[in-house]
Design a protein around this motif. Structure first.
Motif, mmCIF file in Angstrom:
data_model
loop_
_atom_site.group_PDB
_atom_site.id
_atom_site.type_symbol
_atom_site.label_atom_id
_atom_site.label_comp_id
_atom_site.label_asym_id
_atom_site.label_seq_id
_atom_site.Cartn_x
_atom_site.Cartn_y
_atom_site.Cartn_z
ATOM 1 N N PRO A 21 6.804 -11.051 -21.029
ATOM 2 C CA PRO A 21 5.776 -10.887 -19.996
ATOM 3 C C PRO A 21 5.544 -9.415 -19.653
ATOM 4 C CG PRO A 21 7.332 -12.593 -19.364
ATOM 5 C CD PRO A 21 7.906 -11.915 -20.572
ATOM 6 N N LEU A 22 4.298 -9.100 -19.332
ATOM 7 C CA LEU A 22 3.911 -7.736 -18.988
ATOM 8 C C LEU A 22 4.843 -7.112 -17.944
ATOM 9 C CD1 LEU A 22 1.911 -5.352 -19.003
ATOM 10 C CD2 LEU A 22 0.524 -6.629 -17.349
ATOM 11 N N LEU A 23 5.242 -7.903 -16.936
ATOM 12 C CA LEU A 23 6.117 -7.382 -15.875
ATOM 13 C C LEU A 23 7.299 -6.606 -16.443
ATOM 14 C CD1 LEU A 23 7.250 -7.262 -12.946
ATOM 15 C CD2 LEU A 23 8.263 -9.507 -13.357
ATOM 16 N N TRP A 24 7.960 -7.204 -17.419
ATOM 17 C CA TRP A 24 9.195 -6.578 -17.931
ATOM 18 C C TRP A 24 8.878 -5.402 -18.842
ATOM 19 C CZ3 TRP A 24 12.608 -7.897 -14.708
ATOM 20 C CH2 TRP A 24 12.531 -9.155 -14.095
ATOM 21 N N VAL A 25 7.729 -5.442 -19.494
ATOM 22 C CA VAL A 25 7.327 -4.296 -20.304
ATOM 23 C C VAL A 25 7.051 -3.100 -19.392
ATOM 24 C CG1 VAL A 25 5.634 -3.415 -21.949
ATOM 25 C CG2 VAL A 25 6.355 -5.826 -22.056
ATOM 26 N N LEU A 26 6.339 -3.345 -18.303
ATOM 27 C CA LEU A 26 6.063 -2.273 -17.348
ATOM 28 C C LEU A 26 7.363 -1.683 -16.819
ATOM 29 C CD1 LEU A 26 3.230 -3.947 -15.201
ATOM 30 C CD2 LEU A 26 2.947 -2.052 -16.829
ATOM 31 N N ARG A 27 8.252 -2.561 -16.392
ATOM 32 C CA ARG A 27 9.460 -2.103 -15.707
ATOM 33 C C ARG A 27 10.480 -1.492 -16.661
ATOM 34 N NH1 ARG A 27 10.472 -3.300 -10.714
ATOM 35 N NH2 ARG A 27 12.680 -3.110 -11.242
ATOM 36 N N GLU A 28 10.658 -2.131 -17.817
ATOM 37 C CA GLU A 28 11.756 -1.709 -18.699
ATOM 38 C C GLU A 28 11.312 -0.714 -19.777
ATOM 39 O OE1 GLU A 28 13.528 -5.368 -20.024
ATOM 40 O OE2 GLU A 28 14.062 -5.953 -17.986
ATOM 41 N N GLN A 29 10.151 -0.967 -20.402
ATOM 42 C CA GLN A 29 9.717 -0.053 -21.465
ATOM 43 C C GLN A 29 9.044 1.186 -20.884
ATOM 44 O OE1 GLN A 29 9.983 -3.333 -22.526
ATOM 45 N NE2 GLN A 29 11.516 -2.502 -23.924
ATOM 46 N N LEU A 30 8.227 0.980 -19.852
ATOM 47 C CA LEU A 30 7.430 2.097 -19.330
ATOM 48 C C LEU A 30 8.015 2.702 -18.051
ATOM 49 C CD1 LEU A 30 3.829 0.656 -19.926
ATOM 50 C CD2 LEU A 30 5.325 1.888 -21.502
ATOM 51 N N ALA A 31 9.097 2.118 -17.521
ATOM 52 C CA ALA A 31 9.733 2.594 -16.278
ATOM 53 C C ALA A 31 8.742 2.674 -15.119
ATOM 54 C CB ALA A 31 10.437 3.928 -16.492
ATOM 55 N N LEU A 32 7.731 1.821 -15.147
ATOM 56 C CA LEU A 32 6.826 1.710 -13.993
ATOM 57 C C LEU A 32 7.394 0.608 -13.096
ATOM 58 C CD1 LEU A 32 3.386 1.960 -15.846
ATOM 59 C CD2 LEU A 32 4.414 3.665 -14.328
ATOM 60 N N LEU A 63 2.796 -10.050 -23.354
ATOM 61 C CA LEU A 63 2.278 -8.785 -23.870
ATOM 62 C C LEU A 63 1.208 -9.027 -24.931
ATOM 63 C CD1 LEU A 63 2.641 -5.683 -24.066
ATOM 64 C CD2 LEU A 63 4.362 -6.115 -25.814
ATOM 65 N N ALA A 64 1.418 -10.052 -25.740
ATOM 66 C CA ALA A 64 0.518 -10.319 -26.865
ATOM 67 C C ALA A 64 -0.927 -10.505 -26.429
ATOM 68 C CB ALA A 64 1.003 -11.544 -27.623
ATOM 69 N N SER A 65 -1.139 -10.927 -25.179
ATOM 70 C CA SER A 65 -2.494 -11.251 -24.752
ATOM 71 C C SER A 65 -3.239 -10.032 -24.208
ATOM 72 C CB SER A 65 -2.426 -12.318 -23.659
ATOM 73 O OG SER A 65 -1.766 -11.791 -22.537
ATOM 74 N N LEU A 66 -2.667 -8.832 -24.319
ATOM 75 C CA LEU A 66 -3.236 -7.693 -23.601
ATOM 76 C C LEU A 66 -3.965 -6.677 -24.462
ATOM 77 C CD1 LEU A 66 -0.379 -7.346 -21.087
ATOM 78 C CD2 LEU A 66 -2.780 -7.676 -20.507
ATOM 79 N N GLU A 67 -4.053 -6.955 -25.729
ATOM 80 C CA GLU A 67 -4.741 -6.027 -26.631
ATOM 81 C C GLU A 67 -6.150 -5.739 -26.109
ATOM 82 O OE1 GLU A 67 -3.388 -4.099 -30.009
ATOM 83 O OE2 GLU A 67 -2.791 -6.199 -29.994
ATOM 84 N N GLY A 68 -6.476 -4.474 -25.990
ATOM 85 C CA GLY A 68 -7.848 -4.102 -25.622
ATOM 86 C C GLY A 68 -8.174 -4.266 -24.148
ATOM 87 N N ARG A 69 -7.175 -4.579 -23.330
ATOM 88 C CA ARG A 69 -7.469 -4.764 -21.905
ATOM 89 C C ARG A 69 -6.847 -3.628 -21.080
ATOM 90 N NH1 ARG A 69 -6.232 -11.025 -20.907
ATOM 91 N NH2 ARG A 69 -7.496 -10.691 -19.060
ATOM 92 N N GLN A 70 -7.422 -3.419 -19.892
ATOM 93 C CA GLN A 70 -6.994 -2.308 -19.038
ATOM 94 C C GLN A 70 -6.104 -2.837 -17.919
ATOM 95 O OE1 GLN A 70 -8.155 0.859 -19.552
ATOM 96 N NE2 GLN A 70 -9.467 0.213 -21.261
ATOM 97 N N VAL A 71 -4.873 -2.350 -17.884
ATOM 98 C CA VAL A 71 -3.945 -2.771 -16.835
ATOM 99 C C VAL A 71 -3.886 -1.692 -15.765
ATOM 100 C CG1 VAL A 71 -1.547 -3.375 -16.319
ATOM 101 C CG2 VAL A 71 -2.545 -4.015 -18.529
ATOM 102 N N MET A 72 -3.963 -2.103 -14.511
ATOM 103 C CA MET A 72 -3.729 -1.145 -13.431
ATOM 104 C C MET A 72 -2.565 -1.636 -12.580
ATOM 105 S SD MET A 72 -5.662 0.010 -10.082
ATOM 106 C CE MET A 72 -7.271 0.492 -10.560
ATOM 107 N N THR A 73 -1.598 -0.757 -12.346
ATOM 108 C CA THR A 73 -0.455 -1.109 -11.499
ATOM 109 C C THR A 73 -0.537 -0.299 -10.201
ATOM 110 O OG1 THR A 73 0.971 0.667 -12.283
ATOM 111 C CG2 THR A 73 0.949 -1.370 -13.588
ATOM 112 N N ILE A 74 0.392 -0.556 -9.315
ATOM 113 C CA ILE A 74 0.420 0.155 -8.036
ATOM 114 C C ILE A 74 0.466 1.669 -8.257
ATOM 115 C CG2 ILE A 74 2.965 -0.002 -7.853
ATOM 116 C CD1 ILE A 74 0.540 -0.211 -4.873
ATOM 117 N N GLU A 75 1.096 2.090 -9.324
ATOM 118 C CA GLU A 75 1.204 3.534 -9.587
ATOM 119 C C GLU A 75 -0.165 4.149 -9.873
ATOM 120 O OE1 GLU A 75 3.238 1.276 -10.970
ATOM 121 O OE2 GLU A 75 5.330 1.920 -10.681
#
Ligand code: FES
Ligand code: FES
Lengths: 171, 745
Positions: A21-32, A63-75
């Motif tokens: 899930p995107l949540l864990w990619v943001l938190r663990e891979q991207l440190a967001l 994560l697989a469903s996010l190709e080509g899409r724009q994610v915005m987080t609190i940061e």
């Protein structure tokens, strides 16, 4: 497997199981780490991010469903380093957060609401925020802050949407 | 005592009232090792541990309480700044690290001696005893609404005043003027006659060499400039842009992730595990069994059941690995226990009345009941409840060369440090605990079970480990608010006057006064029965007050109705000796327009409770039509003695009400087959925005001893709602949650 991912206008390449899930990619891979984990089953809203302007629970979004899409987080919510989003300002003005843990998700849901509906009614606010739990019970303040951000003039002119994607990469 | 050192200070037990005693004075050249980390910069002088003033004249309040979200740190800083005459724009807060020198004696005193009002000058030996006590208990607790009332009153204010006094004397000496000609304002020392003014920082070092006053003069209420002002909280800006760091946000190089599972039946253990499938999950690094242990920290001993953990490259892999484990559990004999069997046991034990222990006995109640005109009977019950802090339990730890470092958000850093050290078999000195922001605490984070798990994992794995509980584990492995059955009997005479009050309930916990009532009744008999069960219990926001207030404030309403009297007027008539209670009750009624007619289907209810030194009354308005209900409005009045941070108090009351209403509307942990049925927010619901009523909070500053704000808002919510539902429908709900009977829209 390598995947491309656009977050807050920045392109990233991540190498992780595409069912993650995107949540864990943001938190663990991207440190967001501003996006929080509260339930993992789309029940609490702590993990809310915006995808192409729509509020989404990132804990159930592979994560697989996010190709080509724009994610915005609190940061990425504030328009610049010097300037807060009108909702963030209203959050400070109304002293909304208690523990603060739910607030990233609350702010992202509220920002998505104001982006599509600059003058929501109470019922529309309730409806848009119903997926966000605050165990500290700050609902009254959240509602007030959303209304004051909606009526502030700044809000009308500066509601934040993505218009550009910087072609930066973290690789 | 010009040679004032920590040793002398502790052994003599010097000092009136607080701060300086715990804090340990430090001066250049005499830095106590265990406090050195409080002094970060070269230019700083630690006047004593509650306050430091740096070269830029920034005053930092060193606050010994973790921030759970109550804004306590800001309130404590206000108390310090007030007495210090500090420039509020240049005040900062910092949480004290859990080091032994900081063992929290002011909290220890508040906790152990309840509401003991201490005189300004306290007998030294008493102080010395307390200091040792709290040191040995490893106290550094956030909870029990302790921060403002104890730390603030006995610590921060005294520290601020003593510091100001030392600064003034230092300036007087340097300027060669009488000390009483020196005034202070906004962190400046001023001598009007010679037109001299210097920032505090100039004299900080000299002040640190002064002997502190044992009983500095504190300001009077009417002198307050900072206390009582609605100042913005320090912690809020970081909580709106994602930068606030909770335990879950810790990132260490080489860190791996883990998640755990314990026996669904409390006290059970692993019979067998097949981890073949789990180890095959991509990203899984290993499977670790964490053996059972016992821990004995501050709020009582508890067992940490055997658990199995999956360690992986990321949480997602760990979670999938955990799901792939095939585990057979041995329930240890409790597999047949259910909520029904628990309440049947309570019922039986109460009816048998074996070994009933008396809480309070007065008057000849037997005779009253024998001759009474009218006797009212009722049984009330509440189910178990989980805490569901917004942030699921998690912690990060690293174990290297016999030293353990742990990052965690907890309510008792010193106690946790000790629990962790015990679990690892090392000395507490070899544990460094970083207390992070807490995404809610509510009592759950005063038990160190998950801290013990994470350090075990860190030691086994040999890399930094972040342990994250699933929400399911968080709900199923809690220390629950206890289920209680409470039986009442009351007698009224022919004019409706209350003559006798009798109450028997199961399982007395803390605080001991929770079942007592403020009402003036000649004959009272309140007691309890021990009826042990296997479900672990823990402190839950306001502890026993939340259950007992539901019972007693509902039942007094029943008595009023049986007497044919208005519930407000009936309560008021029984509070003649409790003017503070009466004032709170009447203000709540007035603000809520008690007595004004309501439309068909609507109702109003009131409830009153003193807890943690504050008195709170709430009036709830409800609409019930065809089994569909909505809570429309809550008016709350609190007398906390004096509200140091009025907006903080208001926010805490709002928060406490929503927490109490969540429990009243939805809260139920059901036990089946010895384990918890509920698992996540879909079946263990929380109040959401649309169901949240309008809340109006009013504060009465009575000037009495400081009370808490974090917990006292919770207890009256459920009974006020129950009484409102009765007013609207004539239906008396004696069991939580109300969603068993009504649908809340
Ligand atoms: S964590 Fe995604 S909704 Fe709760
Ligand atoms: S502020 Fe704590 S959960 Fe919302």
């Amino acid at each position: 497997m390598k995947k491309k991912l656009s977050v807050n206008g920045v392109q990233h390449t991540v190498d992780v199981d595409p069912s993650t899930p995107l949540l864990w990619v943001l938190r663990e891979q991207l440190a967001l780490t501003g996006t929080k984990f509260g339930c993992g089953i789309a029940q609490c809203g702590a993990c809310t991010v915006m995808i192409d302007g729509v509020p989404i629970r990132s804990c159930v979004l592979p994560l697989a469903s996010l190709e080509g899409r724009q994610v915005m987080t609190i940061e990425g919510l504030a328009p610049s380093d010097e300037k807060l989003h009108p909702l963030q300002q209203a959050w400070i003005e109304h002293q909304v957060p208690q523990c603060g843990y739910c607030q990233s998700g609350q702010l992202m849901s509220a920002a998505a609401l104001l982006a599509r509906n600059p003058e929501p009614t109470d019922a529309e606010i309730d409806g848009a925020m119903q997926g966000n739990i605050c165990r500290c019970g700050m609902y009254g303040r959240i509602r007030k802050a959303i209304k004051s951000a909606a009526t502030s003039r700044i809000a009308q002119s500066e509601l934040h949407t993505f218009d550009k994607t910087d072609e930066a990469s973290d690789e | 005592m010009s040679n004032w050192t920590r040793r002398a200070f502790v052994s003599v037990g010097v000092l009136a009232g607080g701060g300086i005693l715990v804090g340990v004075a430090m001066r250049p050249g005499n830095r106590a090792d265990n406090l050195a980390e409080l002094v970060a910069g070269e230019n700083e002088t630690l006047v004593h541990a509650f306050v430091k003033i740096d070269q830029d004249n920034i005053v930092t309040a060193v606050v010994p309480h973790a921030e759970m979200g109550q804004g306590a740190q800001t309130a404590l800083a206000q108390m310090l700044a007030e007495e210090l005459d500090a420039d509020w724009d240049r005040v900062r807060v910092e949480e004290a690290p859990p080091v032994a020198g900081y063992a929290h004696y002011t909290v220890g005193r508040g906790y152990l001696f309840k509401d003991l009002n201490l005189p300004d000058i306290v007998v030294p030996s008493f102080e010395g005893v307390m200091m040792r006590l709290s040191n040995s208990l490893d106290l550094q607790v956030t909870g029990g609404s302790m921060s403002v009332r104890v730390t603030g009153t006995y610590g921060m204010r005294v520290a601020g005043a003593a510091t100001r006094d030392m600064l003034k004397r230092a300036a007087a000496k340097a300027w060669q003027v009488p000390v009483d000609e020196i005034t202070t304002e906004k962190s400046m020392l001023i001598h009007g006659a010679t037109s001299r003014a210097e920032p505090y920082a100039v004299f900080a070092a000299a002040a640190a060499g002064m002997t502190p006053s044992y009983s500095p003069k504190l300001k009077q209420l009417e002198e307050y400039k900072i206390i009582g002002q609605p100042v913005p909280r320090f912690d809020i800006p970081a909580k709106v842009d994602g930068t606030a760091k909770f335990a879950l946000d810790v990132r260490l190089p080489g860190m791996v992730y883990a998640t755990v599972k314990r026996s669904p039946v409390f006290g059970g253990r692993i019979a067998s595990i097949d981890d073949t499938a789990a180890r095959a999950v991509e990203g899984v690094l290993g499977v670790v069994v964490i053996s059972a242990s016992e821990s004995d920290t501050f709020i009582g001993a508890f067992a940490v059941g055997e658990a199995v953990a999956v360690v992986a490259e990321g949480y997602w892999a760990a979670q999938r690995g955990l799901r792939a484990l095939e585990i057979e559990w041995d329930g240890g004999g409790n597999e047949t226990v259910s909520s029904n069997s628990i309440f049947a046991q309570f019922e039986q034990d109460i009816s048998a009345a074996k070994d009933r222990k008396i809480d309070l006995e007065q008057g000849d109640f037997e005779a009253v009941f024998a001759s009474s005109q009218k006797v009212i009977n009722a049984d009330y019950r509440v189910p178990h409840l989980a805490h569901t802090c917004m942030e699921p339990l998690n912690a990060t730890a690293e174990f290297r060369d016999g030293h353990c470092e742990i990052w965690i958000g907890c309510q008792n850093p010193l106690g946790f440090r000790r629990a962790v050290a015990d679990a690892l078999g090392i000395r507490a000195d070899n544990v460094t605990l970083h207390n992070m922001l807490m995404g809610g605490g509510f009592g759950r984070k005063s038990r160190a079970d998950w801290a013990i798990q994470v350090v075990h994992l860190a030691k086994t794995v040999g890399r930094p480990v972040q342990l994250i509980w699933s929400r399911e584990e968080d709900i199923r492995q809690d220390f629950y608010r206890p289920a209680i059955l409470s039986r009442f009997r009351a007698a009224i005479d022919e004019s409706g006057e209350l003559e006798a009050w009798q109450n028997t309930y199961v399982n007395k916990l803390e605080p001991t006064e929770a079942p007592l009532i403020p009402y003036d009744v000649a004959a009272k008999d309140i007691g309890h029965i021990d009826s042990p069960i296997h479900v672990p219990w823990g402190a839950w926001r306001s502890v026993d007050h939340s259950q007992h207030c539901f019972f007693t404030e509902s039942f007094i309403d029943e008595v009023a109705v049986a007497a044919g009297r208005d519930p407000l007027e009936y309560r008021a008539s029984l509070l003649k000796d409790h003017p503070r209670h009466l004032a709170v009750l009447q203000k709540a009624a007035r603000e809520a327009e008690w007595g004004q007619p309501l439309a068909q289907g609507r109702g109003r209810g009131i409830a009153l409770q003193e807890s943690f030194g504050s008195i709170v009354a709430e009036v709830v308005e409800v609409t019930v039509v065809d089994g569909q209900a909505s809570v429309d409005r809550v008016v709350a009045v609190i007398d906390p003695g004096f509200a140091v941070a009025p907006d903080g108090v208001t926010a805490q009351i709002e928060s406490g009400i929503v927490y109490g209403l969540t429990a009243a509307l939805y809260g139920e942990i059901t036990i089946e087959n010895g384990s918890v049925v509920q698992s996540n927010f879909h079946d263990y619901e929380a109040l959401r925005m649309a169901q949240t009523p309008q809340i109006e909070t009013f504060i009465i500053n009575s000037g009495h001893a400081a009370g808490g704000a974090g917990e006292p808002g919770t207890p009256p919510a459920a009974p006020a709602l129950a009484n409102a539902i009765f007013d609207a429908t004539g239906q008396r709900l004696r069991e939580l949650p109300f969603s068993k009977h009504l649908q809340f829209i």
